[in-house]
Motif scaffolding. Sequence first.
Motif, PDB file in Angstrom:
ATOM      1  N   MET A 270      28.866  15.220   1.022  1.00  8.49           N
ATOM      2  CA  MET A 270      29.447  13.910   1.265  1.00  8.49           C
ATOM      3  C   MET A 270      28.524  12.855   0.684  1.00  8.49           C
ATOM      4  O   MET A 270      27.306  13.062   0.595  1.00  8.49           O
ATOM      5  CB  MET A 270      29.654  13.682   2.759  1.00  8.49           C
ATOM      6  N   GLU A 271      29.104  11.751   0.248  1.00 18.59           N
ATOM      7  CA  GLU A 271      28.314  10.672  -0.325  1.00 18.59           C
ATOM      8  C   GLU A 271      28.346   9.461   0.593  1.00 18.59           C
ATOM      9  O   GLU A 271      29.409   9.040   1.047  1.00 18.59           O
ATOM     10  CB  GLU A 271      28.833  10.296  -1.712  1.00 18.59           C
ATOM     11  N   LEU A 272      27.167   8.933   0.885  1.00 20.84           N
ATOM     12  CA  LEU A 272      27.037   7.776   1.761  1.00 20.84           C
ATOM     13  C   LEU A 272      26.335   6.667   0.993  1.00 20.84           C
ATOM     14  O   LEU A 272      25.469   6.931   0.148  1.00 20.84           O
ATOM     15  CB  LEU A 272      26.223   8.137   3.006  1.00 20.84           C
ATOM     16  N   HIS A 273      26.711   5.428   1.286  1.00 21.80           N
ATOM     17  CA  HIS A 273      26.078   4.296   0.613  1.00 21.80           C
ATOM     18  C   HIS A 273      25.698   3.237   1.636  1.00 21.80           C
ATOM     19  O   HIS A 273      26.498   2.889   2.506  1.00 21.80           O
ATOM     20  CB  HIS A 273      27.008   3.682  -0.440  1.00 21.80           C
ATOM     21  N   HIS A 274      24.466   2.751   1.549  1.00 23.43           N
ATOM     22  CA  HIS A 274      23.988   1.718   2.454  1.00 23.43           C
ATOM     23  C   HIS A 274      23.192   0.678   1.680  1.00 23.43           C
ATOM     24  O   HIS A 274      22.646   0.965   0.611  1.00 23.43           O
ATOM     25  CB  HIS A 274      23.094   2.326   3.548  1.00 23.43           C
TER      26      HIS A 274
ATOM     27  N   ARG B  50      21.946   5.260  -2.108  1.00 27.58           N
ATOM     28  CA  ARG B  50      23.088   6.176  -2.219  1.00 27.58           C
ATOM     29  C   ARG B  50      22.588   7.584  -1.883  1.00 27.58           C
ATOM     30  O   ARG B  50      21.609   8.056  -2.441  1.00 27.58           O
ATOM     31  CB  ARG B  50      23.671   6.153  -3.633  1.00 27.58           C
ATOM     32  N   THR B  51      23.257   8.228  -0.939  1.00 28.96           N
ATOM     33  CA  THR B  51      22.835   9.548  -0.471  1.00 28.96           C
ATOM     34  C   THR B  51      23.951  10.565  -0.674  1.00 28.96           C
ATOM     35  O   THR B  51      25.069  10.366  -0.203  1.00 28.96           O
ATOM     36  CB  THR B  51      22.460   9.503   1.025  1.00 28.96           C
ATOM     37  N   ASP B  52      23.640  11.620  -1.387  1.00 28.37           N
ATOM     38  CA  ASP B  52      24.560  12.753  -1.539  1.00 28.37           C
ATOM     39  C   ASP B  52      24.062  13.830  -0.577  1.00 28.37           C
ATOM     40  O   ASP B  52      23.043  14.468  -0.814  1.00 28.37           O
ATOM     41  CB  ASP B  52      24.536  13.255  -2.976  1.00 28.37           C
ATOM     42  N   LEU B  53      24.788  14.010   0.534  1.00 24.41           N
ATOM     43  CA  LEU B  53      24.310  14.817   1.653  1.00 24.41           C
ATOM     44  C   LEU B  53      25.151  16.067   1.865  1.00 24.41           C
ATOM     45  O   LEU B  53      26.383  16.018   1.827  1.00 24.41           O
ATOM     46  CB  LEU B  53      24.320  13.967   2.928  1.00 24.41           C
TER      47      LEU B  53
END
Length: 200
Positions: free
Chosen positions: A1-5, A109-112
């Motif tokens: 999953m990709e998260l953006h902060h 940006r985190t690809d988790l």
Amino acid sequence: MELHHEFTVPVPADEAWRALLDIERVAPCLPGAVVEGYDGKTVTGSVKVKVGPVTVAYRGTAVFEEQDASAHRMVLLASGRETRGQGTARATVTATLTERDGATAVSVRTDLTVTGRPAQFGRGVLAEVGDRLVGRFATCLAERLTERPQDRDEDDEAPQPLDLLRTAGVPVAKRAAAFIAVLLALVVLLRRRRSGPGRR
């Protein structure tokens, strides 16, 4: 999953850049994290995550694949494994710093990828937890960047596990209730098996 902060710290980009690379300084801003070693490129350590009555501990490494000081861009590859279990966590974190009117906007940006018990929460819950954690991290980092040396608390306190339910708040806690009920049921079943049939 990709998260953006995204968050902002009240210092110029060069200062924020140096602070983010000062792992020992920023580690206390990450709930549940313990830094065990850092050689300038690779971080080794552990993190504890609490889900209701269950605490999951991960041990692993994070490697800086890119540190572009002129562009204020860094790429971090992190991986960990449960110390008691088969769960894993992997993430590629890309952070870019942009100076704006003397302050710095940090885009992350985190690809988790997560397997095991925390993965049961799904993307929505993990994103909400991530939002709250980034907010807490940004506040803590801003305080550390603006504090005077004599204001620093030198007390060494054992880091507390990251409490997912407390961090995420009541709405997420309700959505996680079914998952916790399953965990509790498994604990009860295991206890019954150990005590043997018919025993009280």
